[in-house]
Design a protein around this motif. Structure first.
Motif, PDB file in Angstrom:
ATOM      1  N   ASP A  87      51.350 -10.855  69.585  1.00 39.33           N
ATOM      2  CA  ASP A  87      51.617 -10.988  71.022  1.00 39.33           C
ATOM      3  C   ASP A  87      51.459  -9.645  71.725  1.00 39.33           C
ATOM      4  O   ASP A  87      51.060  -9.603  72.890  1.00 39.33           O
ATOM      5  N   GLU A  88      51.758  -8.563  71.021  1.00 34.65           N
ATOM      6  CA  GLU A  88      51.512  -7.200  71.499  1.00 34.65           C
ATOM      7  C   GLU A  88      51.291  -6.300  70.304  1.00 34.65           C
ATOM      8  O   GLU A  88      51.848  -6.543  69.226  1.00 34.65           O
ATOM      9  N   LYS A 124      45.885  -7.586  74.242  1.00 30.37           N
ATOM     10  CA  LYS A 124      47.173  -7.543  73.545  1.00 30.37           C
ATOM     11  C   LYS A 124      47.586  -6.113  73.188  1.00 30.37           C
ATOM     12  O   LYS A 124      48.742  -5.884  72.833  1.00 30.37           O
TER      13      LYS A 124
END
Length: 231
Positions: A87-88, A124
């Motif tokens: 997600d990151e 991301k």
């Protein structure tokens, strides 16, 4: 600009080039991981011999549907490489994962693998983790006490997250392992290692979505092509 789904497919395709016959693969969860599974299935149909250990019931079902051979982690406890999305991620390959709710199994599989390859679109990558809410998997018993303890542990680090119980409609989201998830909006996490230790000190926390020291390489796809980030 390239379509987001196409970028995910490009990252997945580049990861598939790293897969060799006979490998034991950790197979992740989420839209980018699903793109990888679909491409992997084509290679398996063409004769590639691998065995996969999936990180969620959702990924397991897709593998079965497409004919990708799988096994349990009990049967194959040591893996060559885990391939999963994020997600990151920051420049040191520290990750936030768990947007799909599979963070506990994803972390177990990543830790059981010789290396972890992250596949994602380039958006991301961030300078500082925390804009994406951090998923924290918790035991259902003592929910409020755990909620307050997470707040206290975070505030001791100068952080004041907005904590939200993840839901599906009106009902709490339940992970494949039978737990709940609190999504913690921190905004910025300047010291992920300190936060990781603080969260692990809370008895009701089963696991959290900070993946630190696990990813060895990331394949990031953008409109300009595919780039490689190494730890």
């Amino acid at each position: 600009m390239a379509d987001m789904q196409e970028l995910k497919r490009q990252a997945a395709k580049a990861a598939l080039d790293r897969v060799e016959d006979g490998m034991r693969l950790g197979i992740g969860t989420g839209s980018t991981a699903e793109a990888f599974i679909r491409l992997l299935a084509e290679r398996v149909e063409g004769g590639l011999g691998i065995v996969g250990v999936t990180t969620s019931e959702r990924s397991e079902a897709l593998c079965r549907e497409l004919g990708v051979p799988t096994a349990t982690l009990e049967a194959v406890p040591q893996l060559d490489v885990a391939i999963d999305g994020a997600d990151e991620l920051d420049g040191r390959l520290r990750l936030i994962k768990g947007g799909g709710g599979a963070l506990l199994r994803e972390k177990i599989v990543a830790a059981a693998s010789d290396r972890m390859l992250v596949i994602a679109d380039a958006s991301k990558q961030v300078e500082t983790l925390g804009d994406f809410p951090l998923p924290i998997e918790i035991n259902g018993f003592g929910l409020i006490a755990t909620f307050l303890a997470i707040q206290k542990a975070s505030r001791a680090l100068g952080l004041d997250p907005d904590l939200t119980l993840r839901r599906v409609g009106e009902e709490p989201f339940i992970t494949d392992s039978g737990h709940l998830i609190l999504d913690a909006a921190y905004g910025r996490i300047e010291d992920p290692e300190a936060l990781s230790a603080a969260l692990h000190s809370v008895p009701g926390v089963v696991e959290h979505g900070l993946f630190l020291g696990l990813a060895t390489e990331a394949i990031l796809a953008s409109a300009d092509g595919v780039s490689i980030l190494k730890a």
